[in-house]
Design a protein around this motif. Structure first.
Motif, mmCIF file in Angstrom:
data_model
loop_
_atom_site.group_PDB
_atom_site.id
_atom_site.type_symbol
_atom_site.label_atom_id
_atom_site.label_comp_id
_atom_site.label_asym_id
_atom_site.label_seq_id
_atom_site.Cartn_x
_atom_site.Cartn_y
_atom_site.Cartn_z
ATOM 1 N N ASP A 65 48.406 28.612 -30.164
ATOM 2 C CA ASP A 65 47.376 28.843 -29.494
ATOM 3 C C ASP A 65 47.624 26.721 -29.679
ATOM 4 O OD1 ASP A 65 46.005 30.729 -30.105
ATOM 5 O OD2 ASP A 65 44.545 30.060 -30.923
ATOM 6 N N ILE B 102 49.741 26.693 -27.231
ATOM 7 C CA ILE B 102 49.565 26.712 -25.853
ATOM 8 C C ILE B 102 49.299 25.779 -25.315
ATOM 9 C CG2 ILE B 102 48.299 28.239 -24.365
ATOM 10 C CD1 ILE B 102 48.452 30.235 -26.050
ATOM 11 N N ASN B 103 48.489 24.827 -25.839
ATOM 12 C CA ASN B 103 47.666 24.324 -25.753
ATOM 13 C C ASN B 103 48.749 22.703 -25.017
ATOM 14 O OD1 ASN B 103 44.744 24.672 -25.910
ATOM 15 N ND2 ASN B 103 44.903 24.642 -27.554
ATOM 16 N N LEU C 20 49.867 23.330 -21.638
ATOM 17 C CA LEU C 20 49.087 23.045 -20.368
ATOM 18 C C LEU C 20 49.198 21.597 -20.047
ATOM 19 C CD1 LEU C 20 46.086 25.443 -21.477
ATOM 20 C CD2 LEU C 20 47.507 24.987 -19.415
ATOM 21 N N ALA C 21 48.871 21.052 -21.416
ATOM 22 C CA ALA C 21 48.577 19.291 -21.390
ATOM 23 C C ALA C 21 49.822 18.949 -20.161
ATOM 24 C CB ALA C 21 48.171 18.685 -22.855
ATOM 25 N N GLY D 49 51.612 20.297 -18.509
ATOM 26 C CA GLY D 49 51.518 20.752 -16.824
ATOM 27 C C GLY D 49 51.816 21.682 -16.826
ATOM 28 N N GLU E 184 52.763 26.027 -16.462
ATOM 29 C CA GLU E 184 51.397 26.971 -15.741
ATOM 30 C C GLU E 184 51.894 27.869 -16.878
ATOM 31 O OE1 GLU E 184 50.313 27.680 -11.616
ATOM 32 O OE2 GLU E 184 49.608 29.454 -12.359
ATOM 33 N N LEU E 185 51.244 28.996 -17.200
ATOM 34 C CA LEU E 185 51.386 29.716 -17.878
ATOM 35 C C LEU E 185 50.411 30.792 -17.576
ATOM 36 C CD1 LEU E 185 50.943 28.953 -21.648
ATOM 37 C CD2 LEU E 185 53.309 29.195 -20.508
ATOM 38 N N ARG E 186 51.379 32.265 -17.218
ATOM 39 C CA ARG E 186 50.509 33.837 -16.632
ATOM 40 C C ARG E 186 50.668 34.903 -17.210
ATOM 41 N NH1 ARG E 186 49.506 32.617 -11.889
ATOM 42 N NH2 ARG E 186 49.215 33.911 -11.292
ATOM 43 N N ASP E 187 49.726 35.796 -17.486
ATOM 44 C CA ASP E 187 50.200 37.019 -17.399
ATOM 45 C C ASP E 187 50.356 36.723 -19.200
ATOM 46 O OD1 ASP E 187 49.566 38.018 -15.567
ATOM 47 O OD2 ASP E 187 52.076 37.819 -15.287
ATOM 48 N N LEU E 188 48.892 36.406 -20.129
ATOM 49 C CA LEU E 188 49.149 36.073 -21.824
ATOM 50 C C LEU E 188 48.730 36.872 -22.063
ATOM 51 C CD1 LEU E 188 49.315 32.779 -20.171
ATOM 52 C CD2 LEU E 188 48.504 32.420 -22.501
ATOM 53 N N ARG E 189 49.353 37.642 -23.148
ATOM 54 C CA ARG E 189 49.005 39.617 -23.922
ATOM 55 C C ARG E 189 49.353 38.946 -25.205
ATOM 56 N NH1 ARG E 189 48.701 43.312 -20.856
ATOM 57 N NH2 ARG E 189 50.177 43.139 -18.933
ATOM 58 N N ARG E 190 48.419 38.971 -26.130
ATOM 59 C CA ARG E 190 48.273 38.845 -27.104
ATOM 60 C C ARG E 190 48.908 40.498 -28.165
ATOM 61 N NH1 ARG E 190 46.531 33.819 -30.702
ATOM 62 N NH2 ARG E 190 47.779 34.270 -32.521
ATOM 63 N N GLU F 168 44.803 35.807 -17.227
ATOM 64 C CA GLU F 168 46.372 35.979 -16.153
ATOM 65 C C GLU F 168 46.614 34.969 -15.837
ATOM 66 O OE1 GLU F 168 44.765 38.560 -12.813
ATOM 67 O OE2 GLU F 168 44.170 36.998 -11.947
ATOM 68 N N ARG G 158 45.954 23.630 -16.461
ATOM 69 C CA ARG G 158 45.352 22.125 -17.008
ATOM 70 C C ARG G 158 44.457 22.579 -16.645
ATOM 71 N NH1 ARG G 158 48.764 16.504 -15.921
ATOM 72 N NH2 ARG G 158 49.325 17.915 -17.082
#
Lengths: 395, 92
Positions: free
Chosen positions: A23, A26-27, A30-31, A33, A35-41, B69, B73
């Motif tokens: 986690d 991931i954060n 994001l910070a 910049g 971009e993540l897609r299709d996150l699957r646990r 999906e 940010r």
């Protein structure tokens, strides 16, 4: 849909992340910049995340700051395909050879299309004239001067008023327009009459030179003098002139059509077969077939051609689909009104096909009769107003 | 104090709170998709629970077979069979 195209173009990777600080990673991404897609646990300590290929390095660099293990699960898209292709020298050599072959073949004309005329004799002569200018199937096209060829073909063929030659890839498209013969005119210095070109009722007579022999309302036959070039003066002298006049008349054109009252219609039985072929100059390959090819007692064949690479592309190839369906003929007694309407329409079309282009249609009448054998015959009269005078020299 | 001022200003001038206070803006499409704007990252991620941090406190998204999906940010899009969105430290 759009994102799918984006993934294909720019490359897309799926990473597997394992560890206890997923986690946080991931954060942090994001910070930064990313971009993540299709996150699957996929488990308490495991996760799959997708990203565009350009983000991959940055994400891997970030992941080193956390107690996680990141591995590549899959990579797709053009950048990866290209990278894989670069490692295959044989494939690259094959592609280069193909490109070279295409480039070499595109220097030759393989197909010559002639458009603009249906006159078979003219098309044959035109092809001969084109061949004389180096435009034929198999000719080397590089350096061909199409403008010069157009001029030469026009000079060689009196029957043509226009020729355009376009060479695109392996296809030469020739558009030809046939000369429309000019009607014979009598020289202005030569005395002549104006005579009726066809049977008609005179509507108007406008005389510029000569003496009118017909008046509005007169019924005239073809060849009858409408305006005479022979003018008798009161002093007994006779002048011979070139008669000039505009004479319009009503002309009737008749068209007939017969229609049986028994209507025969085709019905498909459901039995059919289809064949799909790849067609190219000089041959064809069978691509697929459904059903067994056979001849039916009654059948309807539909053939459709499409050019998957576009018309005039380097390789002139087509996909030809032939569909043959078994048919049977059903006979039924036609409704009288339906039969009459159909016959009148056909008769009208026949009559109109006789009407000259410059004639003005003023009326249309229709009638019908039924013969002893049950045949319905429709008659249509089309009345026109048109120029009926034509110049004719003295006999 | 600052928040109270912003809230008063938003109320007085009828300004959208999500812009002024960066409060989360949540779009729910049926029970299949949740879009959260103005988030501050994820706190917890599972296929039945996703907790998202925001200026209004944690947001609990409850559902089955959930997956993120897209996560950017400013925005998170969650897909799955969603049956609840709650606010608060314990999702109460």
């Amino acid at each position: 849909m759009l994102i799918g195209v984006w993934k294909l173009l720019f490359g897309y990777v799926t990473m597997k992340i394992e560890g206890l600080s997923i986690d946080k990673l991931i954060n942090r991404a994001l910070a930064e910049g990313i971009e993540l897609r299709d996150l699957r646990r996929i488990g308490y300590t495991r996760l799959e995340a997708g990203m565009f290929a350009r983000e991959r390095r940055r994400f891997l660099a970030l992941s080193r700051e956390y107690p996680v293990r990141v591995s590549l699960q899959s990579a797709a898209g053009l950048p990866y395909l290209w990278a894989r292709a670069l490692g295959r020298l044989g494939l690259l050599a094959g592609l280069a050879a193909l490109a070279g072959t295409l480039a070499a073949l595109s220097q030759f004309i393989l197909v010559v299309d002639v458009a603009g005329t249906d006159n078979t004799r003219l098309v044959v002569e035109l092809r001969e004239a084109l061949a004389g200018q180096g435009i034929y199937a198999g000719a080397f096209a590089a350096g061909l001067d199409t403008s010069q060829a157009e001029r030469a073909v026009l000079l060689a063929m009196d029957d043509l008023s226009f020729v355009s030659i376009r060479v695109r890839g392996m296809r030469a498209t020739v558009e030809a327009i046939e000369k429309v013969p000019v009607p014979d005119m009598v020289d202005r210095g030569v005395p002549c009459h104006v005579v009726a070109a066809k049977d008609a009722v005179v509507v108007s007579v406008d005389v510029l030179a000569g003496e009118a022999k017909a008046r509005p309302g007169d019924v005239v036959a073809a060849g009858q003098i409408l305006v005479s070039g022979q003018v008798n003066l009161s002093n007994g002298e006779t002048l011979y002139k070139h008669a000039l006049a505009s004479v319009t008349g009503s002309v009737w054109y008749r068209g007939t059509a017969s229609q049986t009252l028994l209507l025969r219609t085709l019905r498909y039985t459901g039995r059919e077969w289809t064949r799909v072929c790849l067609v190219f100059p000089g041959g064809r390959w069978l691509l697929s077939r459904t059903g067994e090819e056979e001849r039916y007692g009654g059948e309807e064949t539909a053939t459709e051609r499409t050019a998957p690479m576009g018309e005039g592309f380097l390789f002139p190839v087509w996909i030809e689909t032939t569909r043959v369906r078994e048919t049977v003929t059903d006979v039924r007694l036609l409704d009288f009104e339906e039969a009459l309407s159909s016959a009148v329409e056909l008769a009208s079309r026949n009559a109109l096909s006789l009407v000259p282009g410059d004639a003005r249609i003023v009326d249309r009448t229709a009638g019908y009769r039924i013969d002893g054998d049950g045949m319905l015959t429709a008659e249509v009269y089309v009345e026109t107003e048109e120029e009926i005078g034509t110049e004719e020299p003295f006999a | 104090m600052e928040n109270r001022l912003k809230r008063s200003a938003a109320s007085a001038f009828e300004l959208p709170m999500d812009v002024l206070m960066r409060l989360p803006l949540i779009h729910l499409t049926g029970g299949a998709l949740v879009e959260v704007e103005n988030h501050r990252g994820i706190l917890e991620y599972g296929d039945r629970l996703i907790r998202i941090d925001s200026a209004a406190g944690p947001i609990w998204v409850l559902g089955d077979h959930m997956m993120i999906e897209t996560i950017q940010r400013e925005r998170i899009i969650i897909r799955g069979s969603i049956y609840g969105v709650r606010f608060g430290a314990e999702g109460e």
